[in-house]
Design an enzyme around this catalytic site. Structure first.
Site, PDB file in Angstrom:
ATOM      1  CD  GLU A 186      -2.824   0.994   2.515  1.00 17.28           C
ATOM      2  OE1 GLU A 186      -3.925   1.553   2.454  1.00 17.28           O
ATOM      3  OE2 GLU A 186      -2.441   0.366   3.531  1.00 17.28           O
TER       4      GLU A 186
ATOM      5  CB  CYS B   5      -4.238  -1.866   4.718  1.00 17.99           C
ATOM      6  SG  CYS B   5      -3.324  -1.309   6.187  1.00 17.99           S
TER       7      CYS B   5
ATOM      8  CE  LYS C  58      -7.511   0.604   3.251  1.00 20.51           C
ATOM      9  NZ  LYS C  58      -6.422   1.401   3.856  1.00 20.51           N
TER      10      LYS C  58
END
Length: 278
Positions: free
Chosen positions: A47, A162, A120
């Site tokens: 990321e 994440c 995301k």
């Protein structure tokens, strides 16, 4: 693409990115050169690999158009130069809202063509306990809306990013499409990573009987943020196959689809899922 390889290798990169995109990409280029001497057919970036800014507003200033931009072109070129698939961490991309960007993970094939993009979904809006650190990603980023699995050289692959790791439903939803490996670029905070990161990674792998490949940011960043590192590749039994605890570099592991299928047949827990409607 119809992949017939039962075993293929994946390499995953760990970085300490900063606010200078050119400097970050130079490090990426050097690591790709090292990976080119390996057997890896897929390479993963973390990321924020191209930009870990001092202020989140810089994501807005440096956001690229979807499908075109200097960072996207750079990674495309690496994919085609080294004949590898690349899961390109996250790149800030423009949205219809000038005050918001997407955190976009592009997947490129070994010709540099875009195969998939994942925005995301879960955004980190958290004040860390007993610390001065707080995050409000939804101020800068849009929530992604779409997930799907794709066929890659390592088999049927799902992408997360994440904070997504804390939401097991996202991973479980992809089982119906036959997912075999999850790839998770990340920039996990040191405070939460120290206590939760490895446990969560192993849990997502074990409960779905999947490989889980992570790619992390690590160390102190100019913004004052500290990320946890500990890039790991975990097999469907929850065992760590490879680890890079700290520092820039990469790890490589074989993804053995035959072993995965054997585990699923001998331990058919996925066939026993019973989700009851209220």
């Amino acid at each position: 693409y119809i992949w017939r390889d039962i075993m293929s290798n994946i390499a995953t990169i760990q970085l300490n990115s900063g606010p200078n995109t050119q400097a970050n990409l130079l490090v990426v280029s050097d690591i790709f050169e090292q990976i080119s001497k390996s057997k890896a057919k897929v390479v993963v970036l973390p990321e924020n690999f191209s930009l870990m800014p001092e202020e989140d507003s810089e994501f807005l200033e440096k956001a690229e158009d979807d499908g075109q931009g200097n960072v996207q072109d750079f990674i495309r070129d690496l994919a085609s130069k080294y004949k590898v698939w690349v899961v390109a961490g996250t790149i800030p991309t423009k949205t219809n809202n000038p005050k918001k960007v997407n955190a976009t993970t592009y997947v490129y094939d070994d010709r540099g063509d875009t195969v998939y993009k994942y925005n995301k979904i879960h955004l980190f809006d958290v004040k860390l306990p007993d610390a001065d650190e707080s995050y409000n990603e939804s101020e800068t980023f849009e929530h992604g809306q779409v997930i799907k699995v794709i066929e890659t050289p390592i088999g049927i692959t799902g992408i997360g990013c994440c904070y997504d790791l804390r939401f097991p439903e996202l991973f479980r939803m992809q089982l119906k499409d036959g997912v075999e490996t999850f790839i998770l670029p990340a920039a996990f905070t040191e405070q939460t990573g120290r206590v939760h990161w490895e446990t969560l990674v192993k849990a997502r792998a074990i409960e779905n009987l999947c490989y889980l490949v992570t790619s992390c940011q690590d160390g102190y960043h100019i913004s004052g943020r500290q990320t946890h590192g500990n890039t790991i590749i975990v097999n469907p039994w929850g065992q760590v196959l490879k680890r890079l605890q700290s520092g820039n570099g990469f790890i490589e592991s074989e993804i053995n689809r035959k072993q995965l299928q054997s585990i699923r047949e001998k331990f058919p827990v996925l066939d026993h899922i019973r989700l009851l409607e209220k």
